[in-house]
Motif scaffolding. Structure first.
Motif, PDB file in Angstrom:
ATOM      1  N   SER A 235       3.935  10.077   0.950  1.00  0.00           N
ATOM      2  CA  SER A 235       4.875  11.078   0.443  1.00  0.00           C
ATOM      3  C   SER A 235       6.154  10.423  -0.078  1.00  0.00           C
ATOM      4  CB  SER A 235       5.209  12.100   1.526  1.00  0.00           C
ATOM      5  OG  SER A 235       5.713  11.453   2.679  1.00  0.00           O
TER       6      SER A 235
ATOM      7  N   ARG B  18       6.095   7.840  -1.840  1.00  0.00           N
ATOM      8  CA  ARG B  18       5.610   7.171  -3.064  1.00  0.00           C
ATOM      9  C   ARG B  18       5.221   5.725  -2.831  1.00  0.00           C
ATOM     10  NH1 ARG B  18       4.277  11.257  -6.535  1.00  0.00           N
ATOM     11  NH2 ARG B  18       5.792  12.926  -6.183  1.00  0.00           N
TER      12      ARG B  18
ATOM     13  N   ARG C  96       0.202  10.765  -7.748  1.00  0.00           N
ATOM     14  CA  ARG C  96       0.048  12.082  -7.149  1.00  0.00           C
ATOM     15  C   ARG C  96       1.060  13.042  -7.731  1.00  0.00           C
ATOM     16  NH1 ARG C  96       1.566  11.581  -0.848  1.00  0.00           N
ATOM     17  NH2 ARG C  96       1.492  13.858  -0.921  1.00  0.00           N
TER      18      ARG C  96
ATOM     19  N   THR D 235       2.884  16.075  -6.154  1.00  0.00           N
ATOM     20  CA  THR D 235       3.092  16.744  -4.874  1.00  0.00           C
ATOM     21  C   THR D 235       3.088  18.260  -5.023  1.00  0.00           C
ATOM     22  OG1 THR D 235       4.348  14.855  -4.059  1.00  0.00           O
ATOM     23  CG2 THR D 235       4.653  16.942  -2.912  1.00  0.00           C
TER      24      THR D 235
ATOM     25  N   ASN E  80      -0.495  19.309  -5.484  1.00  0.00           N
ATOM     26  CA  ASN E  80      -1.445  18.770  -4.500  1.00  0.00           C
ATOM     27  C   ASN E  80      -2.622  18.082  -5.181  1.00  0.00           C
ATOM     28  OD1 ASN E  80      -0.237  19.195  -2.045  1.00  0.00           O
ATOM     29  ND2 ASN E  80      -1.683  20.752  -1.338  1.00  0.00           N
TER      30      ASN E  80
END
Length: 118
Positions: free
Chosen positions: A52, A54, A70, A72, A75
């Motif tokens: 989360s 990175r 990703r 966030t 998702n």
């Protein structure tokens, strides 16, 4: 119910590229989000992960060739794979650590086949 759905696998010649995608639903607060792979001759191994914050991790054999990213908010998790080699052939699995509304756990997708021909 937590679901991780992978897409983007397929057959490609050595030197080619593929982009894998994973969409996670029913899960929140994903910390570790990653790709693993398994071939018949090997145990499942971590290919790449992104936390989360990175921070990313790559297995040595894919460094400089694969890039994990990703989103966030959505998702989603992607893996851009370039300069593919026959030894990259495996089933690739999406993996996520997060909350399902009741508890914190580790979840897996069903896998997507990547085949690299020489």
């Amino acid at each position: 119910q937590v679901q991780l759905v992978e897409s983007g696998g397929g057959l490609v010649q050595a030197g080619g590229s593929l982009r894998l995608s994973c969409v996670a639903s029913g899960i929140t607060g994903i910390n570790g989000f990653g790709w693993y792979r398994q071939s018949p001759a090997k145990q499942r191994e971590l290919v790449a992960s992104i936390r989360s914050d990175r921070r990313t991790t790559y297995v040595d054999s894919v460094k400089g060739r694969f890039t994990i990213s990703r989103d966030t908010a959505k998702n989603t998790l992607d893996l851009q794979m370039n300069s593919l080699k026959p030894e990259d052939t495996a089933v690739y699995y999406c993996n996520a650590d997060g909350w399902d509304g009741h508890s914190y756990g580790t979840y897996w997708g069903q896998g997507t086949q990547v085949t690299v021909s020489s």
